[in-house]
Design an enzyme around this catalytic site. Structure first.
Site, PDB file in Angstrom:
ATOM      1  N   SER A 171       0.732  -1.111   0.066  1.00 40.60           N
ATOM      2  CA  SER A 171      -0.100  -0.052   0.164  1.00 40.60           C
ATOM      3  C   SER A 171       0.870   1.037   0.068  1.00 40.60           C
ATOM      4  O   SER A 171       2.086   1.226   0.341  1.00 40.60           O
ATOM      5  CB  SER A 171      -0.877   0.118   1.141  1.00 40.60           C
ATOM      6  OG  SER A 171      -1.539   1.360   1.483  1.00 40.60           O
ATOM      7  N   TYR A 184      -2.588  -0.940  10.424  1.00 40.53           N
ATOM      8  CA  TYR A 184      -2.627  -1.145   8.765  1.00 40.53           C
ATOM      9  C   TYR A 184      -1.158  -0.777   8.263  1.00 40.53           C
ATOM     10  O   TYR A 184      -0.777  -1.464   7.387  1.00 40.53           O
ATOM     11  CB  TYR A 184      -3.865  -0.473   8.355  1.00 40.53           C
ATOM     12  CG  TYR A 184      -3.833  -0.752   6.839  1.00 40.53           C
ATOM     13  CD1 TYR A 184      -4.543  -1.857   6.381  1.00 40.53           C
ATOM     14  CD2 TYR A 184      -3.377   0.142   5.897  1.00 40.53           C
ATOM     15  CE1 TYR A 184      -4.676  -1.961   4.938  1.00 40.53           C
ATOM     16  CE2 TYR A 184      -3.249   0.095   4.365  1.00 40.53           C
ATOM     17  CZ  TYR A 184      -4.072  -0.913   4.157  1.00 40.53           C
ATOM     18  OH  TYR A 184      -4.219  -1.354   2.609  1.00 40.53           O
TER      19      TYR A 184
HETATM   20  C1  BGC Z   1      -6.301   1.700   2.126  1.00 43.30           C
HETATM   21  C2  BGC Z   1      -7.381   2.557   1.488  1.00 43.30           C
HETATM   22  C3  BGC Z   1      -6.906   3.671   1.369  1.00 43.30           C
HETATM   23  C4  BGC Z   1      -5.455   3.860   0.581  1.00 43.30           C
HETATM   24  C5  BGC Z   1      -5.233   5.335   0.201  1.00 43.30           C
HETATM   25  C6  BGC Z   1      -5.117   1.697   0.976  1.00 43.30           C
HETATM   26  O1  BGC Z   1      -4.006   0.903   1.652  1.00 43.30           O
HETATM   27  O2  BGC Z   1      -6.672   0.311   2.190  1.00 43.30           O
HETATM   28  O3  BGC Z   1      -8.298   2.366   2.443  1.00 43.30           O
HETATM   29  O4  BGC Z   1      -7.885   4.693   0.444  1.00 43.30           O
HETATM   30  O5  BGC Z   1      -4.810   3.257   1.163  1.00 43.30           O
HETATM   31  O6  BGC Z   1      -5.067   6.095   1.375  1.00 43.30           O
END
Ligand code: BGC
Length: 286
Positions: A171, A184
């Site tokens: 991410s 996360y």
């Molecule tokens: C998350 C999303 C978020 C995006 C940008 C992703 O890794 O799961 O919820 O919108 O990152 O912030």
């Protein structure tokens, strides 16, 4: 040309055509978390590129079976397998079933991931463990099982010049700190170092390991960030390219990264984020 405006610019949309220019024929692939969102698009994208696909899911069996049928309608073989990627015995069992069915695997995409958001001082240990368990330990278990299979099977240069290809779904939050989502962001930061360390260790075996770091992609995980015009406009303040990503934006790149067209790439993270990591606030400030 669309006349709808997004933050003073004409609305931008994703390209209409799904283009999959690479060839993965004869390379069975396993995709975790493939019953929705990015995982679903990647599973279908790999199938469009010629791969047979294991559709891993947890929970929604109907959705997974529907995707398996869609893959079959593309002329490929598919197998939906339920497994919680944070559980070692379930991952091992899934790989055993997959290898029995397809003979081997050439590609594993560790995609399954979730969010359990909370202000830091209210975050429970359960929320922390759940996110680290699925997002980080889950990728450890799925990549380890794949490497064991790639080593067992050995090189098949007629099928692919690499002995195996691994793709980790990270991410932008492996790079961008994210308050309210500490579990996360930490899991994604961990994926970055895990992916590069594995890549370094197994490159001599001709196994490639890469990551994709998506930004805001239109999936259920972040629905509240895009499903009203107000939310969408607010989100676009973080996206210089001024459109949300579509799951297919990720899938096209995933198919390429695991193909021989990307053979010299290992240990790399490809950000696919419409510029989210370009510090958009500095376009006018600083
Ligand atoms: C998350 C999303 C978020 C995006 C940008 C992703 O890794 O799961 O919820 O919108 O990152 O912030």
């Amino acid at each position: 040309m669309a006349d709808k405006q997004i933050n003073g610019q004409p609305e931008k949309v994703a390209p209409p055509q799904k283009q999959y220019p690479v060839v993965l024929t004869g390379q069975p692939a396993l995709v975790t978390g493939a019953s929705s969102g990015i995982g679903k698009a990647v599973a279908l994208g790999l199938a469009r590129s010629g791969a047979d696909v294991v559709v891993n899911y947890i929970g929604d069996a109907t959705a997974a079976e529907d995707i398996a049928h869609e893959i079959e309608s593309l002329g490929r073989r598919a197998l939906a397998i339920s497994a919680d990627v944070s559980k070692e015995d379930e991952v091992e069992h899934m790989y055993a079933q997959a290898i029995q069915h397809f003979g081997t695997l050439h590609i594993a995409v560790s995609n399954a991931g979730l969010q359990a958001d909370a202000p830091f001082d209210e975050m429970t240990l359960e929320q922390w463990n759940k996110v680290i368990g699925v997002n980080l330990t889950g990728q450890f278990l799925t990549t380890r099982a794949a490497v064991r299979e790639f080593k067992r099977r050995g090189p098949k240069p007629d099928i692919s010049v690499a002995t195996g290809k691994l793709l980790c779904m990270s991410s932008v939050h492996q790079e961008i700190p994210w308050g309210g989502h500490v579990n996360y962001a930490t899991s994604k930061g961990g994926i970055n170092m895990m992916m590069r360390s594995i890549a370094q260790e197994i490159a001599p075996l001709r196994i490639r390991v890469n990551a994709i770091a998506p930004g805001a992609i239109r999936t259920p995980i972040n629905r509240e960030a895009w499903d009203t015009p107000e939310a969408y406009n607010k989100l676009m303040e973080l996206v210089p390219y001024l459109r949300i990503g579509e799951p297919d934006d990720i899938a096209r790149a995933a198919a390429w990264l695991v193909s021989d067209a990307a053979d010299y790439i290992t240990g790399a993270t490809l950000y696919i984020d419409g510029g989210m990591t370009l510090y958009p606030g500095f376009a006018t400030g600083g």
